[in-house]
Structure formats: C-alpha cells, structure tokens
Write a protein that holds these residues in place. Structure first.
Motif, mmCIF file in Angstrom:
data_model
loop_
_atom_site.group_PDB
_atom_site.id
_atom_site.type_symbol
_atom_site.label_atom_id
_atom_site.label_comp_id
_atom_site.label_asym_id
_atom_site.label_seq_id
_atom_site.Cartn_x
_atom_site.Cartn_y
_atom_site.Cartn_z
ATOM 1 N N LEU B 108 -8.317 69.151 42.222
ATOM 2 C CA LEU B 108 -8.338 67.836 42.870
ATOM 3 C C LEU B 108 -7.906 66.733 41.915
ATOM 4 O O LEU B 108 -7.258 65.771 42.314
ATOM 5 C CB LEU B 108 -9.751 67.503 43.364
ATOM 6 C CG LEU B 108 -10.302 68.216 44.580
ATOM 7 C CD1 LEU B 108 -11.723 67.764 44.831
ATOM 8 C CD2 LEU B 108 -9.446 67.914 45.786
ATOM 9 N N VAL B 109 -8.315 66.847 40.654
ATOM 10 C CA VAL B 109 -8.036 65.771 39.704
ATOM 11 C C VAL B 109 -6.868 66.113 38.782
ATOM 12 O O VAL B 109 -6.486 65.325 37.940
ATOM 13 C CB VAL B 109 -9.279 65.450 38.841
ATOM 14 C CG1 VAL B 109 -10.340 64.812 39.689
ATOM 15 C CG2 VAL B 109 -9.801 66.680 38.155
ATOM 16 N N LEU B 110 -6.315 67.296 38.944
ATOM 17 C CA LEU B 110 -5.211 67.727 38.093
ATOM 18 C C LEU B 110 -3.912 67.038 38.542
ATOM 19 O O LEU B 110 -3.596 67.064 39.718
ATOM 20 C CB LEU B 110 -5.059 69.237 38.251
ATOM 21 C CG LEU B 110 -4.697 70.092 37.049
ATOM 22 C CD1 LEU B 110 -5.631 69.840 35.890
ATOM 23 C CD2 LEU B 110 -4.723 71.551 37.443
ATOM 24 N N PRO B 111 -3.153 66.427 37.622
ATOM 25 C CA PRO B 111 -1.834 65.939 38.033
ATOM 26 C C PRO B 111 -1.014 67.125 38.550
ATOM 27 O O PRO B 111 -1.067 68.206 37.952
ATOM 28 C CB PRO B 111 -1.235 65.391 36.746
ATOM 29 C CG PRO B 111 -2.393 65.144 35.840
ATOM 30 C CD PRO B 111 -3.438 66.158 36.218
ATOM 31 N N PRO B 112 -0.295 66.949 39.655
ATOM 32 C CA PRO B 112 0.439 68.077 40.245
ATOM 33 C C PRO B 112 1.368 68.795 39.266
ATOM 34 O O PRO B 112 1.503 70.012 39.331
ATOM 35 C CB PRO B 112 1.226 67.413 41.371
ATOM 36 C CG PRO B 112 0.409 66.245 41.757
ATOM 37 C CD PRO B 112 -0.235 65.752 40.495
ATOM 38 N N VAL B 113 1.987 68.044 38.349
ATOM 39 C CA VAL B 113 2.873 68.707 37.392
ATOM 40 C C VAL B 113 2.086 69.678 36.522
ATOM 41 O O VAL B 113 2.540 70.782 36.220
ATOM 42 C CB VAL B 113 3.583 67.667 36.500
ATOM 43 C CG1 VAL B 113 4.470 68.372 35.499
ATOM 44 C CG2 VAL B 113 4.399 66.719 37.337
ATOM 45 N N PHE B 159 -9.564 70.922 48.726
ATOM 46 C CA PHE B 159 -9.924 70.009 49.802
ATOM 47 C C PHE B 159 -10.620 70.783 50.922
ATOM 48 O O PHE B 159 -11.638 70.355 51.455
ATOM 49 C CB PHE B 159 -8.678 69.316 50.382
ATOM 50 C CG PHE B 159 -8.088 68.281 49.469
ATOM 51 C CD1 PHE B 159 -8.502 66.964 49.534
ATOM 52 C CD2 PHE B 159 -7.118 68.624 48.553
ATOM 53 C CE1 PHE B 159 -7.971 66.013 48.696
ATOM 54 C CE2 PHE B 159 -6.577 67.673 47.710
ATOM 55 C CZ PHE B 159 -7.002 66.369 47.781
ATOM 56 N N ARG B 212 -2.159 67.547 52.454
ATOM 57 C CA ARG B 212 -1.891 67.676 51.025
ATOM 58 C C ARG B 212 -0.646 68.534 50.801
ATOM 59 O O ARG B 212 0.178 68.234 49.960
ATOM 60 C CB ARG B 212 -3.114 68.320 50.350
ATOM 61 C CG ARG B 212 -3.040 68.403 48.852
ATOM 62 C CD ARG B 212 -3.134 67.032 48.228
ATOM 63 N NE ARG B 212 -2.804 67.083 46.816
ATOM 64 C CZ ARG B 212 -1.565 67.072 46.356
ATOM 65 N NH1 ARG B 212 -0.555 67.025 47.197
ATOM 66 N NH2 ARG B 212 -1.321 67.113 45.075
ATOM 67 N N GLY B 215 2.777 66.713 51.555
ATOM 68 C CA GLY B 215 3.286 65.749 50.581
ATOM 69 C C GLY B 215 3.445 66.315 49.192
ATOM 70 O O GLY B 215 3.903 65.620 48.287
ATOM 71 N N PHE B 217 4.628 67.718 45.835
ATOM 72 C CA PHE B 217 5.944 67.634 45.196
ATOM 73 C C PHE B 217 5.918 68.177 43.763
ATOM 74 O O PHE B 217 6.673 69.078 43.415
ATOM 75 C CB PHE B 217 6.421 66.178 45.209
ATOM 76 C CG PHE B 217 7.610 65.914 44.346
ATOM 77 C CD1 PHE B 217 8.857 66.384 44.699
ATOM 78 C CD2 PHE B 217 7.473 65.212 43.166
ATOM 79 C CE1 PHE B 217 9.954 66.150 43.894
ATOM 80 C CE2 PHE B 217 8.561 64.973 42.357
ATOM 81 C CZ PHE B 217 9.806 65.439 42.720
ATOM 82 N N GLY B 218 5.004 67.648 42.963
ATOM 83 C CA GLY B 218 5.005 67.937 41.522
ATOM 84 C C GLY B 218 4.841 69.406 41.181
ATOM 85 O O GLY B 218 5.621 69.970 40.414
#
Lengths: 272, 275
Positions: B108-113, B159, B212, B215, B217-218
């Motif tokens: 949840l808190v991880l940047p997608p990249v 989620f 989620r 959208g 992308f990363g």
C-alpha cells in the motif's frame, strides 16, 4: 493546564488517522511521476564564497560531464557558482520558454532546442554527438554475435518507445536495415532500456554510446549498422533571460573548448 | 461503500443543529475544489473533435483490451487468493499473524516503481523464483501479459485483503460458532455464513482492487515492460503519448476516465446501493 491534556490526545489521534489516510492514498499519487525526469542540482554548493550564480539547464544524459565542467568553470572563475538542473530535454526547453531564471540551455537533440527558439540569445551550437549502440549484459549470456542475431533472430531485446529521441533513431535504423524481429518492450526512456540490460532481463538493448560507457563493465557493446547516419546532435545556447550574459557566453565557450571537448569525449560523446 | 444517508434525516439534523460552522465548510470546499477542478479542466481541455477517431484507433483499442483483460483477471485473482488470505488473517490464530498482516499492507505504501523492482528480484529472469522457473520450464515472466496481471495483483491485493478482513472482523465469529453447533463444517460455514455476511467488504474490496489495477503504471512498466497488444495498458500508452503529443494524451486520459466512471456507476447501480 490539565484541561489541555485530553485535547492533545484527541489531536494526536486525529493526526494518526490523517497519516493512515495519507498512507492509503500515497501509492495512487505516486503513479504519475516515476519514470524519466530526474531533476537534480549539483556543483558549486561547496564554495561558499559565490556571489554570482549562473544556472545551466542540461539534458539528463549530460549529468556526469556537465557536473565536471561546472567544477572546472568554478575553479576558473573566483566567486562564481554554477547551478545545474538536469531533466529531459523537452521539459527543460518548456521551462526555458516559460521564463525559468536560467542562463544556458543544453539539449539532447535539435528538435527540442528548436521549441525554445523564442528565448535563445544566440544561435545554438552543436557541441557533441551521440550514436546508438547495441548493449548486452556483461558476459553476453545470450551469446549474441552481433546486430544480425537481434534483427532476424528470436533474442529478447528492448528499445526506446518511438516518441523518445532514442526510439525515433531506432525506428529509422530498423526501417533502413529491414529488421524483421519485434522488440519485447518499448521502454519510456534510454535509462529504462539500460536497466533492462544491466539487470539481464533482456538479451540486448539499444542505448546511446554514452550510456554504455557510463554503465562500465556491466554491459558489452556491439556496433549498429547505419547508426553513423542517425547521429543525434547536442546543441547549447545562451538564453534571453540570462542574468549575466557574459558569464553565460563563457560557459558555452568552455563546453566548446578543447578541455571541454576532452571531458565529453571521455564520456563517449562524439565530436560534432 | 456505505449507502447514502436518508434525505429526511439530513434535513432534520440541518435545521435543528444550526448552520454548519465555517471552520468546517471552508476547508471542505477547498478539498472539493482540489478534487473536482482538475477533472473539469481535463474535460474542457480534451480535444473532443478527434475523440471518436482516437477511441477507434488500433493502439487505443489494443491498450483498452489489455487494461480490461488484466484488471478483470486481477480482480479474479484477488477473489480467489485474497479471500482465503483475509479469512486466515481474521479467523485463524497462528504464529506470526500480526507480522504477516503488516507485510500484506506494505505494498500500500510502496512506490509502484519499487514494487516493480521488487517483482523483478523475485520473478525476473534472474530473480529467485524466476530463474528457477526458467531452468525447469524454460518460461520467463517479464514482457508478458501474465507479468502485467502479477504486477497489478501485487499492488491491488492489499486493498482487497484489508477490506475483506475488516468486514470479517466486523461480522464477528458468533455466527460461525452457531453454525458449528448446528453441525456445519468449517468450510460449509465459510461458504454459507461467513462469506455472505462479509459480502459488502468483498464487493468494496473488489472495486478498490479493480480501480487500483486500472490506474497502475509504475510497477507494470518496470516489471512487465511496454509493448502494444501484450503489455501496454492505457496508463502506459498515455504516458508514452504525453512525450509526443499532449493533446492525444488528454484524449486518452478522458477515455480512461469515462470507462472507469462508467463501470463504477454501473456497479453502484447493480450492487452497491441495493446491498
């Protein structure tokens, strides 16, 4: 005094709730801004005595070379500080047009420089060139013998998407050389292509010569036939909004000087 | 996903409690403006003249197909895999449960990249699991539609699991106990008692996971790549077009916005309001 205690507890609880809400939204918010566009400032900060500052906007691929050149410039000019901002060329040209307080603009192709034509104080001068090479992971695990193995084989290779300059060059070469195979992925920028190669996720990738040099012994390179006809030019020019046009001119002169050209050549750039 | 408050109650409380205080109204209005204004300007800035041409173009249709396919499979994966995980976290007392719950929430808190990079270390050609897979079956995961689904599931599953686990905890264990005293096996009770009670959480979690995935992308572009027809989703196509022609990117954003709002509205009419 005692009446404030419950209030404070409530506030901290509210803060905790807010933090939790922010944590929920964060990954969504981060989607948009993760690729390309590494913006950075460097050079000069350590001198302290600097009372004059010039700002140079430079393409991301110039990060290492322009940092070195800025240090040289500061050494030659007592009391002058060089601020460097690195980003994708299109972004920087856009910022220059919108009046960003900067003195010099250096981009990775003439097309993006042309978009800033309205705010250039002088004709742009080409100071370096870059060519496409085929990079393979160290040790060449897929045992490729050259460009032909990729062009007609079933190797897993990646290239830039054709909206990026490196991808436009690849598309031109692929058409010229009659490449029949399909890349596995069209990466958003050249650094993403390089990452797929250094990480050995792809057998080969098409990157700029300078990226291959910067990657050191993480990659091996092969020549790309026809690449010499698809050389990309790096132009540089002073901006109308330059605070100190003379210093801006001197920085451009340094880049074009023999010493400046040597720094660029060491990084794998071609001479214009 | 709670049903909207009944209109009569709103009027009653409004007239009896006095005017809403400015200290709530002003920040509330700022929040609403922040959320609504960019969407309105996106609608106004969309070059509607070539909207249909763009909608019918091959790259957009391919990206829409990949997005629809991967987000649907992602929701399916959440339902099939995430529901049992949520049940385990809510109902079974095992060593390391709280640690596992925390770990499940990390994406949840991880940047997608970073999520993409993490997936490469696990399932890339040279990843811990990926290299094993490659040696035994010759299969590689990156650059495939499967990789897109895995990336989406990785970022969307938390989620879903947290939503369903919350619903299971709220429903409580009493009904499970009653079902057991009436002779139901635990599996039977799960199917006939526990799951129906948690259904609002399941639906809400599935919608969140789907949104989620839509959208994402990363992680996708880092782990799965970007190739039309196999791994290029709508967000990847939009990002690519943004570098070439921002007007086309705005049209594509509008298409994605309309599709997602349309599906959400459809779901709301079918399930969310009746539940």
């Amino acid at each position: 005094m005692s009446s404030t205690t419950p209030r404070r507890t409530r506030t901290s609880r509210r803060l905790a709730a807010t933090a939790a809400a922010v944590a929920l939204v964060l990954p969504l918010a981060a989607c948009g801004d993760d690729a390309d566009g590494s913006s950075d400032t460097g050079g000069g900060a350590g001198d302290g005595a600097g009372d004059t500052t010039i700002t140079v906007l430079a393409a991301a691929s110039l990060t290492e070379t322009f940092t070195t050149l800025a240090e040289q410039f500061e050494a030659d000019h007592e009391g002058v500080e060089v601020e460097l901002a690195f980003d994708s060329s299109a972004t920087l040209a856009g910022q220059a047009v919108e009046g960003a307080p900067a003195d010099v603009l250096a981009t990775a192709d003439s097309r993006t420089m042309d978009t800033a034509a309205d705010v250039l104080a002088a004709d742009p001068q080409v100071f370096a060139t870059n060519t496409l090479v085929m990079a393979v992971p160290a040790g060449n695990p897929a045992d490729l013998s050259g460009f032909e193995d990729v062009a007609d084989g079933d190797a897993t290779y990646v290239v830039c998407v054709d909206t990026a300059p490196c991808g436009a060059i690849w598309a031109a070469i692929a058409a010229e050389e009659g490449v029949t195979s399909q890349p596995a992925s069209l990466e958003v920028d050249v650094k993403a292509v390089l990452a797929k190669v250094t990480g050995d996720e792809a057998d080969a990738g098409f990157v700029y010569e300078t990226d291959a040099v910067a990657a050191g012994d993480q990659v091996e390179t092969f020549e790309v036939p026809g690449a010499e006809d698809q050389v990309t030019d790096y132009p540089i020019a002073q901006l109308d909004q330059a605070g100190d046009p003379e210093l801006a001119q001197e920085f451009v002169d340094l880049v074009l000087s023999e010493a400046g050209q040597q720094v660029l050549a060491d990084a794998g750039f071609g001479q214009p | 996903m709670t049903p909207p408050p009944d209109a009569g109650a709103t009027t009653l409380s409004g007239s009896h409690l006095g005017r809403p205080p400015l200290v709530l109204v002003v920040p509330g209005a700022v929040a609403a403006a922040l959320l609504v204004v960019p969407l309105v300007t996106l609608v106004l800035d969309t070059p509607w003249g070539d909207f249909l041409d763009q909608l019918g173009s091959a790259p957009v249709l391919a990206a829409l197909r990949i997005t629809a396919l991967t987000s649907a499979v992602t929701v399916l994966a959440c339902l099939v895999l995430g529901t049992p995980l949520a049940w385990l976290l809510a109902r079974v007392d095992f060593a390391g449960r709280s640690v596992l719950r925390a770990a499940v929430a990390v994406p949840l808190v991880l940047p997608p990249v970073v999520a993409g990079v993490a997936l490469v270390t696990a399932l890339g050609r040279n990843g811990v699991v990926g290299s094993l897979l490659r040696e035994t079956t010759g299969l590689t995961v990156p650059f495939t539609t499967t990789a897109v689904v895995i990336a989406h599931t990785f970022v969307a599953m938390p989620f879903y699991v947290l939503s369903v686990e919350g619903a299971l905890r709220t429903a409580g264990e009493r009904y499970d106990v009653v079902a057991a005293t009436l002779g139901a096996t635990r599996w039977h009770a799960f199917r006939r008692v526990t799951l129906p009670l948690a259904m609002p959480g399941v639906v809400a979690g599935a919608v969140l996971a789907w949104a989620r995935s839509l959208g994402e992308f990363g992680a996708t572009i880092t782990f799965a790549g970007n190739f039309p027809g196999t791994t290029q989703t709508m967000p990847s196509l939009i990002y690519t077009q943004l570098q070439a022609d921002p007007a086309v990117a705005r049209t594509l954003s509008m298409i994605l916005l309309l599709v997602s709002v349309g599906v959400l509205a459809g779901l709301r009419n079918r399930w969310l309001t009746t539940s």
